[in-house]
Design a protein around this motif. Structure first.
Motif, short mmCIF file in Angstrom:
data_model
loop_
_atom_site.label_atom_id
_atom_site.label_comp_id
_atom_site.label_asym_id
_atom_site.label_seq_id
_atom_site.Cartn_x
_atom_site.Cartn_y
_atom_site.Cartn_z
N SER A 185 -49.63 16.15 27.61
CA SER A 185 -48.50 15.33 27.15
C SER A 185 -47.22 15.65 27.94
N GLY A 186 -47.11 16.89 28.44
CA GLY A 186 -45.94 17.23 29.26
C GLY A 186 -45.91 16.39 30.53
N LEU A 187 -47.08 16.06 31.05
CA LEU A 187 -47.12 15.22 32.25
C LEU A 187 -46.75 13.77 31.90
N ALA A 188 -47.25 13.30 30.76
CA ALA A 188 -46.92 11.92 30.35
C ALA A 188 -45.40 11.77 30.19
N THR A 189 -44.77 12.78 29.59
CA THR A 189 -43.32 12.72 29.41
C THR A 189 -42.61 12.71 30.77
N ALA A 190 -43.08 13.56 31.68
CA ALA A 190 -42.44 13.64 33.00
C ALA A 190 -42.59 12.32 33.77
N VAL A 191 -43.76 11.69 33.68
CA VAL A 191 -43.97 10.42 34.38
C VAL A 191 -43.08 9.34 33.75
N ALA A 192 -43.02 9.33 32.42
CA ALA A 192 -42.20 8.32 31.73
C ALA A 192 -40.73 8.48 32.11
N GLU A 193 -40.28 9.72 32.21
CA GLU A 193 -38.87 9.96 32.58
C GLU A 193 -38.60 9.52 34.01
N ALA A 194 -39.51 9.86 34.89
CA ALA A 194 -39.33 9.49 36.30
C ALA A 194 -39.29 7.97 36.43
N ALA A 195 -40.15 7.28 35.68
CA ALA A 195 -40.23 5.82 35.79
C ALA A 195 -39.01 5.15 35.17
N ALA A 196 -38.48 5.76 34.10
CA ALA A 196 -37.40 5.10 33.35
C ALA A 196 -36.18 4.81 34.23
N GLY A 197 -35.95 5.67 35.22
CA GLY A 197 -34.78 5.48 36.10
C GLY A 197 -34.78 4.14 36.80
N SER A 198 -35.96 3.59 37.09
CA SER A 198 -36.04 2.30 37.80
C SER A 198 -36.47 1.16 36.88
#
Ligand SMILES: C[S@@+](CC[C@H](N)C(=O)[O-])C[C@H]1O[C@@H](n2cnc3c(N)ncnc32)[C@H](O)[C@@H]1O
Ligand SMILES: [Zn+2]
Length: 280
Positions: free
Chosen positions: A75-88
């Motif tokens: 789940s830590g990876l899912a959060t990190a991917v979601a955060e990275a994507a949210a910027g764009s």
């Protein structure tokens, strides 16, 4: 959300726009009359012509992936991917493509965090059955990402690729200027403590350089960061982890049973790299 996604899709036969017809069984249709019916689980198979020579993940492998991810280990990876994507992914009409979506686990986190529209592609219909259930508002498409993608130019704000094949030329074509490609790969030492027991291949040195090389022609140099997740797994979780990856195709039933019978907890560390390539 679904209509935003459909607007970006193109007919794989004639490249025409697709419309959703919803008279009983939902169907994607182009003006030339090419029709793609939804499967009863809600995904669309756009692959036409002769099948790809590819060993798609089986239903059992997909079930193992679903169990392992659903237990929250990554789940830590899912959060990190979601955060990275949210910027764009800002504003109405933002669109993300998840290439090689698997069970849709990471796309789910991205959509929850951003409220964007989503397109999910995978070559395994077993994976898409799960993905369509998890992300019903996304357009879930059976597709081979090595082929030209059934999408219009400059339509996606983000493309995510989590442990899945990459087609940089096509990702660059469908991404809008200002968008970004987010790639997750394992780093050397990923799950090293269990790799020996499970037939999982080690990560060769130089893989990072090859990823960057393959992107150079289409993307500006990206940024990347590492994420380590310490794991403590039961035998059956180790068996699921082994079975859900590429090594799963070669594992025998007896080998899986042996892993599942391991007693106590096995400690290991998942080592990921999250790379972002901006589109100028
Ligand atoms: C290791 S799994 C990762 C799935 C998902 N991104 C995740 O991390 O849970 C790789 C996925 O890529 C899909 N895949 C492999 N080759 C593909 C191709 N040529 N086109 C589309 N999907 C592909 C597989 O079916 C599988 O679901
Ligand atoms: Zn058509």
């Amino acid at each position: 959300m679904f209509s935003h996604a459909v607007a970006a899709l193109r007919c794989p036969v004639c490249r025409g726009t697709l419309q959703l017809r919803d008279g009983g069984q939902p169907t994607l249709a182009c003006e030339a009359g090419h029709l793609f019916d939804a499967a009863k689980q809600g995904y669309f198979n756009l692959l036409t012509g002769k099948g790809t020579v590819f060993e798609a993940d089986s239903a059992d492998m997909v079930a193992a992936r679903y169990r392992f991810l659903d237990a929250g280990h990554y789940s830590g990876l899912a959060t990190a991917v979601a955060e990275a994507a949210a910027g764009s992914l800002k504003g109405p009409g933002a669109l993300v493509l998840d290439a090689g979506t698997g069970t849709g686990h990471y796309l789910h986190a991205v959509l929850e965090r951003s409220g964007a529209a989503g397109i999910a592609m995978d070559i395994s219909k077993f994976a898409l059955r799960r993905a369509a259930r998890l992300n019903p508002a996304a357009a879930n498409i059976v597709w081979d990402v090595w082929r030209p993608l059934p999408m219009a130019d400059n339509t996606a704000d983000v493309v995510t690729v989590v442990f899945a094949p990459r087609n940089p030329a096509e990702f660059a074509r469908v991404l809008r200027p200002g968008g970004s490609l987010i790639v997750v790969t394992p780093r050397p030492g990923h799950l090293a403590e269990i790799a020996g027991r499970t037939g999982m291949l080690g990560i060769e040195a130089g893989k990072e350089e090859r990823l960057l090389d393959s992107m150079r022609d289409y993307f500006d140099p990206g940024t990347s960061h590492s994420l380590d997740l310490p794991l403590s797994l039961t035998g059956s979780e180790v068996a699921d982890l082994a079975y859900m990856g590429p090594a799963g195709h070669h594992l025998q039933r007896e080998e899986l049973a042996e892993l599942a019978a391991l007693e106590g907890l096995v400690s290991t560390t998942a080592k990921f790299r999250i790379s972002e390539f901006p589109v100028s």
